[in-house]
Design a protein around this motif. Structure first.
Motif, short mmCIF file in Angstrom:
data_model
loop_
_atom_site.label_atom_id
_atom_site.label_comp_id
_atom_site.label_asym_id
_atom_site.label_seq_id
_atom_site.Cartn_x
_atom_site.Cartn_y
_atom_site.Cartn_z
N ILE A 122 2.09 -2.96 4.66
CA ILE A 122 2.65 -3.41 3.38
C ILE A 122 3.84 -2.55 3.02
N ASN A 123 4.97 -3.19 2.73
CA ASN A 123 6.11 -2.43 2.20
C ASN A 123 6.34 -2.80 0.74
N SER A 124 6.85 -1.86 -0.03
CA SER A 124 7.23 -2.12 -1.41
C SER A 124 8.71 -1.82 -1.58
N GLY A 125 9.29 -2.38 -2.66
CA GLY A 125 10.72 -2.20 -2.89
C GLY A 125 11.58 -3.34 -2.39
N ASN A 126 10.99 -4.24 -1.60
CA ASN A 126 11.71 -5.39 -1.05
C ASN A 126 10.69 -6.47 -0.75
N ALA A 127 10.85 -7.65 -1.39
CA ALA A 127 9.87 -8.72 -1.26
C ALA A 127 10.02 -9.50 0.04
N ASN A 128 11.15 -9.38 0.72
CA ASN A 128 11.44 -10.23 1.88
C ASN A 128 11.14 -11.69 1.55
N ALA A 129 11.60 -12.13 0.39
CA ALA A 129 11.43 -13.50 -0.07
C ALA A 129 12.80 -14.14 -0.26
N CYS A 130 12.90 -15.42 0.06
CA CYS A 130 14.16 -16.15 -0.04
C CYS A 130 15.22 -15.48 0.84
#
Length: 400
Positions: A73-81
Motif C-alpha cells: 500500500i502506498n499513500s500520497g498518490n491514489a494512482n487513479a485517473c
C-alpha cells in the motif's frame, strides 16, 4: 468473545509488516508492506464508485484466486485517473513485491491512496519496496502509519477469540478521514487473522462485517475511487478449517470480525476531517430495514444536521426534514426523535422546553440521534461526525 485489545495487523501468528518513507510524500511514511509466512486465504471488498483507481482494478483481478501472501500500500498518490500507465504502474508494484519476496505475482495485492490524477513516481517505489521487504518484522504500527493521508492518527486494533480450544487473533488497520461514504466498500483497510477459513466463506464473512461497519459510516457523503478492504487468513493458530457457516467456531469468528471492523470504522469517524463530534444515528420502527437505512443515511449525510451538531444546536426539524426526503415511508404523526437521550419529538410534535437539555447533551464529544418512525420493525444504525470550518479549509487546497 473477548473485546477489542491493542494490536495491529501483525498481532495474528504468521504475519509480518514494515512501513517507511520512499519519497512519494515529502517526509512522512508513505509505503507499507504486509506479508504472511505462507499463502493465505484472501477476501476483499472494493469501491462501488464507477471511476476506479488502477490498484482497485488490479487487486480485483488478483483476489479472484482466493489466495494472497502480500499486500503493498502506498499513500500520497491514489494512482487513479492515470490511464493505461497507471495500470502498468500498479502491476509493476505487484512485480516488485513478488521479486523482493520470491513469491508468485498472483499472491500480491496492491492499494493506493492520495491525490487523484498524478502519475506514481515509479523510481521511488523501485527502491522503496525492496527496502521494506528487507525490514519485515512485527512492525504493524509502522505499516499503519505509512498508509495515512490527512488522518490525524493511525486506526488499529485486535480481537482475540477461541475456536476449538485454539486461541485465534484478528488484527487490523485502516485509514480514512475524508471522502468517506463507502457503499459496499470501505476506506483503505487490511484485516489479518490466524484462523483457518475457506476463501468463499471468508468473502461472505467480510461482506457481512463491512455491511455492519464501514458501510454505515459517513464523514462527507463522498465515495472514494480507491476504497478497498483486504482480509487474509493464515490458519497459523492451528484451529480447524472453517468451511461452512454451520461449523463450530464460525459464529464467534463472524462476531469478532464485525467487532473489529466496527472499531476501525468508528475511529475513522472520530478522525473525520475537521470533526469535533461523533454522532451515533439509530433509526427504528421503520416499515423495513431498507427504509430504516434510507432514513439513517439521509441523516448521516445531511450538511444541515451535521452543522447543527457542530453548533450544539438540537434542531430536530432538520432531522425530520432529512427523514422526509429519504424515500422511506413516513407518517409524521408517528415519528419520535431523541438527541443525546433527550426526547424532543413525540407523536410528531416537538417539545421546545427540552431543547436546553438536548443542547447540553450535545456538548459531549459523542452523542446519539435516535429516530423511531412508529411504523414497523425495521432498524438501522450508523455513525457520522459534525461538519466544521476546518473541513472546508482542509479540502479547499488539497492539491497544493
Amino acid at each position: 468473545m473477548s473485546g477489542i485489545v491493542s494490536g495491529h495487523v501483525t498481532s495474528p501468528r504468521g504475519v509480518r509488516a514494515a512501513g517507511g518513507h520512499c519519497g512519494i510524500k515529502p517526509s512522512r511514511p508513505d509505503l507499507a508492506l504486509v506479508v504472511t509466512a505462507a499463502p493465505a486465504a484472501a477476501a476483499a471488498c472494493f469501491t462501488t464508485n464507477r471511476v476506479q483507481a488502477a490498484p482497485v482494478l488490479v487487486s480485483r483481478e488478483q483476489v479472484r484466486g482466493g489466495r494472497a501472501q502480500a499486500v503493498v500500500i502506498n499513500s500520497g498518490n491514489a494512482n487513479a485517473c492515470t490511464g493505461e500507465q497507471g495500470r502498468r504502474d500498479a502491476w509493476e508494484m505487484v512485480d516488485l513485491v513478488a521479486r523482493a519476496l520470491g513469491i508468485s505475482r498472483a499472491l500480491v495485492l496492491v492499494a493506493s491512496t492520495g491525490v487523484i490524477g498524478v502519475p506514481l513516481p515509479r523510481e521511488r517505489l523501485r527502491s522503496g519496496i525492496p527496502a521494506l521487504a528487507a525490514s519485515l518484522g512485527p512492525h504493524g504500527e509502522q505499516a499503519a502509519e505509512a498508509i495515512l493521508t490527512t488522518d490525524a492518527f493511525p486506526k488499529t486494533g485486535a480481537v482475540q477469540i477461541e475456536i476449538g480450544g485454539h486461541a485465534v487473533t484478528l488484527g487490523g488497520m485502516a485509514k480514512g478521514a475524508g471522502m468517506i461514504h463507502p457503499r459496499m466498500a470501505t476506506t483503505l483497510s487490511l484485516v489479518t487473522t490466524d484462523a483457518a477459513v475457506d476463501p468463499p466463506l471468508l468473502q461472505r464473512a467480510l461482506r457481512f462485517a463491512v455491511g455492519r461497519s464501514f458501510n454505515r459510516i459517513s464523514v462527507d457523503g463522498d465515495t472514494s475511487t480507491n476504497d478497498t478492504i483486504f482480509l487474509l487468513a493464515t490458519g497459523a493458530a492451528g484451529a480447524a478449517l472453517l468451511r461452512s457457516p454451520e461449523d463450530p467456531g464460525f459464529a464467534e469468528f463472524q462476531d469478532a470480525l464485525v467487532a473489529l471492523t466496527q472499531h476501525l470504522a468508528h475511529q475513522i469517524v472520530r478522525d473525520g476531517e475537521g470533526a469535533t463530534k461523533v454522532i451515533a444515528v439509530t433509526v427504528s420502527g421503520a416499515a423495513s430495514d431498507e427504509d430504516a437505512r434510507r432514513a439513517g443515511e439521509a441523516i448521516t449525510t445531511s450538511p444541515l444536521v451535521k452543522t447543527a451538531a457542530y453548533g450544539m444546536e438540537p434542531n430536530w426539524g432538520r432531522i425530520l426534514a432529512a427523514v422526509g426526503r429519504s424515500g422511506a415511508e413516513v407518517d409524521p404523526a408517528r415519528v419520535a426523535v431523541s438527541v443525546g437521550g433527550v426526547h424532543l419529538v413525540e407523536g410528531g410534535v416537538g417539545h421546545g422546553e427540552r431543547m436546553p437539555a438536548a443542547a447540553q447533551a450535545m456538548r459531549a464529544p459523542e452523542f446519539a440521534i435516535d429516530v423511531d418512525l412508529g411504523l414497523g420493525m425495521g432498524s438501522w444504525s450508523g455513525w457520522t461526525c459534525d461538519l466544521t470550518e476546518a473541513y472546508v479549509r482542509l479540502n479547499s487546497g488539497s492539491m497544493t
